[in-house]
Motif scaffolding. Sequence first.
Motif, PDB file in Angstrom:
ATOM      1  N   ASN A  15       0.855  -1.191   0.000  1.00  0.00           N
ATOM      2  CA  ASN A  15       0.000   0.000   0.000  1.00  0.00           C
ATOM      3  C   ASN A  15       0.889   1.238   0.000  1.00  0.00           C
ATOM      4  O   ASN A  15       1.344   1.687   1.050  1.00  0.00           O
ATOM      5  CB  ASN A  15      -0.928  -0.007   1.218  1.00  0.00           C
ATOM      6  N   ILE A  16       1.120   1.749  -1.176  1.00  0.00           N
ATOM      7  CA  ILE A  16       2.007   2.902  -1.334  1.00  0.00           C
ATOM      8  C   ILE A  16       1.221   4.180  -1.044  1.00  0.00           C
ATOM      9  O   ILE A  16       0.169   4.415  -1.648  1.00  0.00           O
ATOM     10  CB  ILE A  16       2.573   2.953  -2.777  1.00  0.00           C
ATOM     11  N   ALA A  17       1.729   4.972  -0.140  1.00  0.00           N
ATOM     12  CA  ALA A  17       1.065   6.236   0.181  1.00  0.00           C
ATOM     13  C   ALA A  17       1.179   7.175  -1.017  1.00  0.00           C
ATOM     14  O   ALA A  17       2.264   7.324  -1.589  1.00  0.00           O
ATOM     15  CB  ALA A  17       1.720   6.868   1.402  1.00  0.00           C
ATOM     16  N   PRO A  18       0.079   7.792  -1.407  1.00  0.00           N
ATOM     17  CA  PRO A  18       0.154   8.724  -2.533  1.00  0.00           C
ATOM     18  C   PRO A  18       0.911   9.988  -2.147  1.00  0.00           C
ATOM     19  O   PRO A  18       0.981  10.362  -0.972  1.00  0.00           O
ATOM     20  CB  PRO A  18      -1.310   9.033  -2.849  1.00  0.00           C
ATOM     21  N   ALA A  19       1.462  10.623  -3.158  1.00  0.00           N
ATOM     22  CA  ALA A  19       2.147  11.893  -2.944  1.00  0.00           C
ATOM     23  C   ALA A  19       1.135  12.940  -2.487  1.00  0.00           C
ATOM     24  O   ALA A  19      -0.061  12.844  -2.791  1.00  0.00           O
ATOM     25  CB  ALA A  19       2.816  12.342  -4.240  1.00  0.00           C
ATOM     26  N   THR A  20       1.609  13.917  -1.774  1.00  0.00           N
ATOM     27  CA  THR A  20       0.741  15.000  -1.316  1.00  0.00           C
ATOM     28  C   THR A  20       0.457  15.955  -2.475  1.00  0.00           C
ATOM     29  O   THR A  20       1.217  16.006  -3.448  1.00  0.00           O
ATOM     30  CB  THR A  20       1.410  15.789  -0.174  1.00  0.00           C
ATOM     31  N   PRO A  21      -0.607  16.735  -2.367  1.00  0.00           N
ATOM     32  CA  PRO A  21      -0.859  17.749  -3.409  1.00  0.00           C
ATOM     33  C   PRO A  21       0.319  18.709  -3.586  1.00  0.00           C
ATOM     34  O   PRO A  21       0.616  19.125  -4.706  1.00  0.00           O
ATOM     35  CB  PRO A  21      -2.107  18.481  -2.900  1.00  0.00           C
ATOM     36  N   GLN A  22       1.003  19.020  -2.484  1.00  0.00           N
ATOM     37  CA  GLN A  22       2.167  19.906  -2.587  1.00  0.00           C
ATOM     38  C   GLN A  22       3.270  19.255  -3.422  1.00  0.00           C
ATOM     39  O   GLN A  22       3.922  19.921  -4.227  1.00  0.00           O
ATOM     40  CB  GLN A  22       2.709  20.259  -1.187  1.00  0.00           C
ATOM     41  N   GLU A  23       3.494  17.952  -3.221  1.00  0.00           N
ATOM     42  CA  GLU A  23       4.498  17.243  -4.016  1.00  0.00           C
ATOM     43  C   GLU A  23       4.083  17.189  -5.484  1.00  0.00           C
ATOM     44  O   GLU A  23       4.906  17.419  -6.377  1.00  0.00           O
ATOM     45  CB  GLU A  23       4.700  15.825  -3.474  1.00  0.00           C
ATOM     46  N   LEU A  24       2.811  16.872  -5.726  1.00  0.00           N
ATOM     47  CA  LEU A  24       2.346  16.757  -7.110  1.00  0.00           C
ATOM     48  C   LEU A  24       2.514  18.072  -7.863  1.00  0.00           C
ATOM     49  O   LEU A  24       2.829  18.072  -9.058  1.00  0.00           O
ATOM     50  CB  LEU A  24       0.889  16.300  -7.149  1.00  0.00           C
ATOM     51  N   ARG A  25       2.356  19.193  -7.167  1.00  0.00           N
ATOM     52  CA  ARG A  25       2.513  20.506  -7.815  1.00  0.00           C
ATOM     53  C   ARG A  25       3.955  20.744  -8.282  1.00  0.00           C
ATOM     54  O   ARG A  25       4.180  21.587  -9.140  1.00  0.00           O
ATOM     55  CB  ARG A  25       2.068  21.623  -6.880  1.00  0.00           C
ATOM     56  N   THR A  26       4.909  20.015  -7.720  1.00  0.00           N
ATOM     57  CA  THR A  26       6.308  20.213  -8.125  1.00  0.00           C
ATOM     58  C   THR A  26       6.723  19.289  -9.272  1.00  0.00           C
ATOM     59  O   THR A  26       7.858  19.369  -9.743  1.00  0.00           O
ATOM     60  CB  THR A  26       7.266  19.976  -6.937  1.00  0.00           C
ATOM     61  N   ALA A  27       5.821  18.434  -9.721  1.00  0.00           N
ATOM     62  CA  ALA A  27       6.161  17.458 -10.763  1.00  0.00           C
ATOM     63  C   ALA A  27       6.391  18.142 -12.106  1.00  0.00           C
ATOM     64  O   ALA A  27       5.876  19.230 -12.384  1.00  0.00           O
ATOM     65  CB  ALA A  27       5.058  16.414 -10.881  1.00  0.00           C
ATOM     66  N   ASP A  28       7.160  17.449 -12.944  1.00  0.00           N
ATOM     67  CA  ASP A  28       7.487  17.945 -14.279  1.00  0.00           C
ATOM     68  C   ASP A  28       6.678  17.257 -15.379  1.00  0.00           C
ATOM     69  O   ASP A  28       6.509  17.814 -16.463  1.00  0.00           O
ATOM     70  CB  ASP A  28       8.976  17.693 -14.582  1.00  0.00           C
ATOM     71  N   VAL A  29       6.229  16.037 -15.117  1.00  0.00           N
ATOM     72  CA  VAL A  29       5.634  15.223 -16.171  1.00  0.00           C
ATOM     73  C   VAL A  29       4.782  14.110 -15.542  1.00  0.00           C
ATOM     74  O   VAL A  29       4.985  13.765 -14.376  1.00  0.00           O
ATOM     75  CB  VAL A  29       6.753  14.633 -17.078  1.00  0.00           C
ATOM     76  N   ILE A  30       3.848  13.580 -16.317  1.00  0.00           N
ATOM     77  CA  ILE A  30       3.029  12.437 -15.891  1.00  0.00           C
ATOM     78  C   ILE A  30       3.489  11.218 -16.692  1.00  0.00           C
ATOM     79  O   ILE A  30       3.569  11.278 -17.924  1.00  0.00           O
ATOM     80  CB  ILE A  30       1.533  12.688 -16.164  1.00  0.00           C
ATOM     81  N   VAL A  31       3.796  10.118 -15.993  1.00  0.00           N
ATOM     82  CA  VAL A  31       4.170   8.863 -16.664  1.00  0.00           C
ATOM     83  C   VAL A  31       3.159   7.791 -16.275  1.00  0.00           C
ATOM     84  O   VAL A  31       2.583   7.842 -15.199  1.00  0.00           O
ATOM     85  CB  VAL A  31       5.601   8.407 -16.294  1.00  0.00           C
ATOM     86  N   THR A  32       2.941   6.839 -17.183  1.00  0.00           N
ATOM     87  CA  THR A  32       1.990   5.776 -16.875  1.00  0.00           C
ATOM     88  C   THR A  32       2.617   4.412 -17.102  1.00  0.00           C
ATOM     89  O   THR A  32       3.526   4.258 -17.913  1.00  0.00           O
ATOM     90  CB  THR A  32       0.723   5.860 -17.756  1.00  0.00           C
ATOM     91  N   GLN A  33       2.100   3.449 -16.368  1.00  0.00           N
ATOM     92  CA  GLN A  33       2.380   2.031 -16.585  1.00  0.00           C
ATOM     93  C   GLN A  33       1.032   1.395 -16.911  1.00  0.00           C
ATOM     94  O   GLN A  33       0.074   1.574 -16.170  1.00  0.00           O
ATOM     95  CB  GLN A  33       2.975   1.397 -15.331  1.00  0.00           C
ATOM     96  N   ALA A  34       0.957   0.685 -18.008  1.00  0.00           N
ATOM     97  CA  ALA A  34      -0.303   0.084 -18.439  1.00  0.00           C
ATOM     98  C   ALA A  34      -0.527  -1.267 -17.783  1.00  0.00           C
ATOM     99  O   ALA A  34       0.375  -1.848 -17.184  1.00  0.00           O
ATOM    100  CB  ALA A  34      -0.314  -0.065 -19.955  1.00  0.00           C
ATOM    101  N   CYS A  35      -1.749  -1.758 -17.941  1.00  0.00           N
ATOM    102  CA  CYS A  35      -2.124  -3.093 -17.506  1.00  0.00           C
ATOM    103  C   CYS A  35      -2.321  -3.948 -18.756  1.00  0.00           C
ATOM    104  O   CYS A  35      -2.312  -3.439 -19.877  1.00  0.00           O
ATOM    105  CB  CYS A  35      -3.412  -3.014 -16.684  1.00  0.00           C
ATOM    106  N   SER A  36      -2.519  -5.217 -18.569  1.00  0.00           N
ATOM    107  CA  SER A  36      -2.739  -6.132 -19.682  1.00  0.00           C
ATOM    108  C   SER A  36      -3.910  -5.685 -20.552  1.00  0.00           C
ATOM    109  O   SER A  36      -4.907  -5.170 -20.060  1.00  0.00           O
ATOM    110  CB  SER A  36      -3.031  -7.535 -19.137  1.00  0.00           C
ATOM    111  N   ARG A  37      -3.789  -5.906 -21.846  1.00  0.00           N
ATOM    112  CA  ARG A  37      -4.926  -5.705 -22.741  1.00  0.00           C
ATOM    113  C   ARG A  37      -5.923  -6.841 -22.534  1.00  0.00           C
ATOM    114  O   ARG A  37      -5.616  -7.858 -21.915  1.00  0.00           O
ATOM    115  CB  ARG A  37      -4.464  -5.721 -24.199  1.00  0.00           C
ATOM    116  N   LEU A  38      -7.097  -6.669 -23.118  1.00  0.00           N
ATOM    117  CA  LEU A  38      -8.086  -7.738 -23.099  1.00  0.00           C
ATOM    118  C   LEU A  38      -7.731  -8.786 -24.157  1.00  0.00           C
ATOM    119  O   LEU A  38      -6.897  -8.546 -25.027  1.00  0.00           O
ATOM    120  CB  LEU A  38      -9.484  -7.185 -23.379  1.00  0.00           C
TER     121      LEU A  38
END
Length: 185
Positions: A15-38
């Motif tokens: 259970n990974i604690a999510p970043a705080t809104p203050q931390e998210l405001r300092t981010a540079d980019v959004i990255v994603t990891q996908a799940c399996s296709r159907l």
Amino acid sequence: MLFIQKLWNCFVNWNIAPATPQELRTADVIVTQACSRLKDNSPGPVNKVLADVTRRLWEHYRLPILPQEEIAMADPTLPIHTRIGASLDGVSTMQWNTYVVAKWQARICLENGWKRVIVVAVPYHMGRACAVYRKVGLIPFPVAMPAQEKQYFLPELKMWALRTPLRAKSRELACRLLFLYKEWI
């Protein structure tokens, strides 16, 4: 000592604690990891959830998006900076996996001077994803994901190991141990 700590995290860090809104405001980019296709090779509802979270983040922070292919397939209208490809059959392999995707994303990030990344991934995968992003030189900020666990496990998923919570978490543990052995986390 660091190896023992990483080994311990493989077993207990679910259970990974999510970043705080203050931390998210300092981010540079959004990255994603996908799940399996159907099984029909469509992105499916799990990747749609990930795409919806990505869209909400973009609407709030207006950051560049580096999505894995299945996320872009799930929402073709996402304003994508660079689309990260997918394996030929839409499943994870030794040639195409979390580490390979993160390395591609890290290369693009570092070329653009981006270091702090908002990570979008299914909850049971978030710990390994963040560990891999740290390994490739980025600073990950895990985002809170919708908590309805049942929506992440579907019998229609191409990867049989992700169709039930027990299978998915067993696979995730095996992957964590493999990634630790390969020094990818």
